[in-house]
Design an enzyme around this catalytic site. Structure first.
Site, short mmCIF file in Angstrom:
data_model
loop_
_atom_site.label_atom_id
_atom_site.label_comp_id
_atom_site.label_asym_id
_atom_site.label_seq_id
_atom_site.Cartn_x
_atom_site.Cartn_y
_atom_site.Cartn_z
N SER A 1 27.90 8.30 57.58
CA SER A 1 28.42 9.30 58.52
C SER A 1 27.75 9.21 59.89
O SER A 1 28.35 9.54 60.90
CB SER A 1 28.23 10.70 57.94
OG SER A 1 26.86 10.92 57.65
N GLY B 1 29.22 9.59 53.96
CA GLY B 1 28.86 9.72 52.54
C GLY B 1 28.62 8.40 51.83
O GLY B 1 28.23 8.39 50.66
N ASN C 1 22.04 8.20 52.08
CA ASN C 1 22.80 8.86 51.01
C ASN C 1 22.38 8.39 49.62
O ASN C 1 22.66 9.07 48.63
CB ASN C 1 24.31 8.63 51.20
CG ASN C 1 24.82 9.33 52.45
OD1 ASN C 1 24.44 10.46 52.73
ND2 ASN C 1 25.66 8.64 53.22
N ASP D 1 21.60 19.44 62.13
CA ASP D 1 21.48 19.77 60.70
C ASP D 1 20.33 18.99 60.05
O ASP D 1 20.26 18.87 58.84
CB ASP D 1 22.80 19.48 59.97
CG ASP D 1 23.16 17.99 60.01
OD1 ASP D 1 22.46 17.22 60.71
OD2 ASP D 1 24.13 17.59 59.34
N HIS E 1 22.25 14.63 60.90
CA HIS E 1 23.22 13.97 61.79
C HIS E 1 22.84 14.16 63.26
O HIS E 1 22.16 15.12 63.60
CB HIS E 1 24.63 14.52 61.53
CG HIS E 1 25.11 14.22 60.15
ND1 HIS E 1 24.95 15.11 59.11
CD2 HIS E 1 25.70 13.12 59.64
CE1 HIS E 1 25.45 14.57 58.00
NE2 HIS E 1 25.91 13.36 58.29
#
Ligand code: CA
Length: 750
Positions: A575, A604, A634, A725, A728
């Site tokens: 992502s 993802g 991930n 967050d 990201h």
């Protein structure tokens, strides 16, 4: 060792070079000529093996296993084998689809080890050791007749005569060893049986032990019986499974997302054998290809049997007489009668082979095995097809007759699996079982009235890697004597079933406090078996077939890659890379547009998904000057995979890129820092991965870019201004990436 690893390669088109085939055969013959005398001394005692194998044969489709059809659709010949041998009641596949199960059987190894994980992206590597090769080297004659379905041509056989791919029921083509294809008139199951009998009677050398693999297409979809079986169940109403109208409550919501439902996913022609176009929206449109292959006489016989019932259905649909339930019931009856009609053909084949073994006197020194590549849903949970780890498709029929060795009429409840077949055949021939084979010989069970030795396995391991077809998500799991644990990769959910209290698997008890100790015990078994079989998901290429957006992006990116002009820069990742299209869009346009860049970031994605995309994403035409890789966070994320596994996944990606694009320079980013501070467990795990992958940068092809300092405060905290967050990037965060990357691109000649 006759077969050196890597000596015998399948070419890109899936065929095998003829010259190389001949060379290999010559070597085998020459070596064998030398060993022949020594080997033939013991030949008389060594048993022959007749391996009769079908495709998608559910346990309930064999009367010896019991089940709801045992009285209406008996299988007397397979039952005869059961009565004279051992019937394994808990026999399971390692991966419930055609090619993978066959690869497990040939090699005695799980899919991730033999390399054939699914039917969509794999070609069987025929250079690896298989039981037919070992037996051939030991002086057995080896023959493979019928459905092979492993893309590459068979290896390790003195004689083969196979269906191309799935093959056809009517007037099928057979691929020959000389590369030609012959179309024969007749019904597939009968033709395969004829060929097997001809080989036994006329083609083999009588003084050598042999292994004959007689492998049927039947009862695989689309289910078209032999003409003599069109109407055998005509006047019967087949019993319905109790779960035909399953609403999938009480289990993962992923169950409802499959596309293998009798109600929703049946084709008008292909599945229900109707002619023309659907007249009702509750059918999908695909013609019955088998009808198209029939000659005029065969078509007339088909229409005489099916015509009236088909006309009646179309009239009832037009009159609105069938509500959804009634139509599902009609489809189910049609489906199961055709399926069991195909089974009848297989049962007759077993009878013909057993009769010949009796008549010829071969029976007394021949092991006869009946099995199928996996089970099948005959309406259970509303389904047809397989793939799921539920009992109906996880189970494989396994019946073994071995006169004088295996006691007749034995029913075994030991946990056995298709990886056990190869070591069993080797042990039966008196050969050692190589250490790298993951299955175990069933000889102690065959000799011991079906009872497993004290050190037998506590559970079997299963893995389905996901395909686009039928939309069943990737999952794996373990099955013990009493319980079954599944792990759903797309959602990270556990499913736990108490097979004693809930044999139809209608309610997962994973969240039930009373089952907490069982859950923990089964999770421990899961970890133990995965470690024992060396399962490392980070390096096994898989697609994310249950995510529609992912599939759409994958097709779109493959198209872009094929149409790309002068693409000098490719970004590969998850992502954080994908969001160059959103939060990083301005910087992307401003700084990279001149390089005609391609963004291969997929939100993802883990290393295994990138591996799949590289392998299958139509990227070979691209020749970028630089590829920028950022992947791995991930693998940490919800999974917390060990650092060594994620680093191994990144290494596999680098290896792929280097062989795919030898001239391309790779800029490998260290995984970006995540989480609030340096004590964050995910940050720490990523740091560990970064330490390991730094060693892959050689300063020639692979260049390391570590941007951590640009994102972190001196005390190790991560400002939300750069990562809102804490994972990201904000536009400002992308600017840091630009500032770090541009000098590197210049250094590499962009
Ligand atoms: Ca199959």
């Amino acid at each position: 060792m006759l077969y050196r690893e890597g000596y015998f390669r399948v070419d890109a088109a899936g065929g095998v070079g003829r010259l190389r085939v001949m060379r290999l055969r010559t070597i085998v013959s020459a070596v064998w000529f030398g060993l022949g005398l020594a080997a033939s001394a013991g030949a008389a005692e060594r048993p022959n093996i007749v391996f009769i194998f079908s495709d998608d044969h559910a346990l309930s489709g064999i009367s010896a296993y019991g089940g709801i059809y045992k009285d209406v659709a008996p299988t007397p010949n397979i039952d005869r084998l059961a009565a004279q041998g051992v019937i394994f009641e808990r026999s399971y596949c390692a991966n419930s689809i055609c090619g993978p199960s066959r690869a497990c059987i040939l090699t005695g190894k799980h899919s991730h080890v033999n390399g054939f994980v699914d039917n969509e992206q794999c070609t069987f590597d025929g250079s690896q050791p298989t039981f037919p090769k070992y037996l051939q080297q030991a002086g057995y004659q080896t023959a493979m007749i019928g459905k092979w379905h492993l893309i590459s041509n068979p290896t390790g056989f003195d004689h083969w005569d196979i269906l191309p791919g799935q093959g056809n029921y009517y007037n099928p083509n057979f691929l020959q060893m000389d590369g030609s294809s012959k179309r024969l008139k007749g019904y597939c199951t009968d033709l395969i049986t004829d060929k097997a009998l001809t080989w036994l009677k006329e083609q083999r050398t009588p003084d050598k032990p042999f292994v004959l693999m007689c492998q049927h297409k039947a009862p695989h979809r689309n289910w078209v019986p032999a003409p003599r079986h069109y109407e055998i169940f005509k006047d019967l109403t087949m019993p319905e499974p109790a779960t035909l109208f399953d609403d999938y409550s009480g289990r993962s919501k992923l169950l409802a997302g499959q596309e293998m439902s009798i109600a929703r996913n049946f084709y008008w022609g292909h599945d229900t054998l109707l002619h023309g176009k659907p007249t009702d929206p509750r059918f999908d449109d695909m013609a019955n290809g088998e009808y198209a292959r029939m000659d005029d006489g065969q078509k007339a016989a088909f229409d005489a049997a099916y015509g009236e019932e088909n006309r009646q259905l179309i009239a009832d649909l037009a009159a609105g007489k069938l509500d959804d339930k009634a139509l599902t019931r009609w489809k189910y009856q049609r489906y199961v009668k055709d399926y069991l009609g195909c089974v009848r053909g297989v049962d007759e084949s077993v009878g013909r082979l057993l009769d010949y073994l009796d008549e010829s006197g071969l029976a007394k020194n021949t092991i006869v095995v009946y099995s199928s590549d996996q089970g099948f849903y005959l309406g259970e949970h509303g389904w047809y097809d397989k793939r799921w780890m539920f009992e109906e498709s996880l189970s494989m029929p396994l019946l073994v007759r071995w006169p004088g060795v295996a006691e007749p009429g034995v029913r075994s409840k030991a946990l056995v699996q298709n990886i056990d077949y190869a070591p069993t055949f080797l042990a039966a021939a008196g050969l050692p079982v190589p250490e790298d084979i993951q299955g175990r010989s069933l000889l102690p069970l065959l000799k011991g009235a079906g009872t497993a030795p004290a050190d037998w396995r506590e559970g079997i391991y299963y893995a389905y890697y996901g395909e686009q077809t039928h939309h069943v998500p990737m999952h794996d799991g373990v099955r013990s004597d009493r319980y079954k644990l599944m792990y759903m990769f797309p959602t990270g959910e556990w499913q736990l079933f108490d097979m004693e209290k809930d044999p139809q698997e209608m309610h997962s008890v994973h969240a039930d406090p009373a089952y907490r100790p069982v859950l923990e015990e089964m999770q421990a078994l899961y970890r133990k078996l995965r470690a024992e079989y060396r399962v490392d998901n980070s390096i096994i290429p898989v697609r994310r077939s249950s995510d529609d957006w992912w599939e759409q992006r994958f097709s779109q990116k493959a198209k872009q890659a094929k149409q790309a002009k002068d693409c000098q820069l490719v970004f590969i990742g998850d992502s954080i890379t994908q969001a160059w299209e959103n939060a990083g869009k301005a910087q992307w346009n401003e700084n990279f547009a001149t390089y005609h860049p391609l963004n291969l970031g997929f939100s993802g994605d883990r290393t295994e998904h990138v591996l799949f995309r590289l392998k299958n994403g139509g990227l070979n035409r691209l020749k970028p000057k630089v590829a920028v890789l950022l992947i791995g966070t991930n693998n940490t994320g919800a999974f917390m995979r060990p650092a060594a596994e994620t680093a191994g996944g990144i290494k596999a990606i680098l290896d792929d890129l280097r062989s795919r694009w030898p001239e391309t320079k790779i800029v490998m980013l260290s995984i970006l820092p995540r989480g609030p501070d340096a004590n964050d467990p995910k940050r720490k795990l990523n740091d560990d991965i970064n330490t390991r992958i730094a060693a892959y940068a050689d300063g020639q092809s692979i260049h390391l870019l570590d941007l951590a300092d640009g994102y972190l405060h001196a005390d190790g905290t991560l400002p939300r201004e750069l990562m809102p967050d804490l994972l990201h990037l904000s536009p400002k965060g992308y600017q840091i990436w630009v500032d770090g990357l541009l000098p590197k691109l210049k250094e590499l000649g962009l």
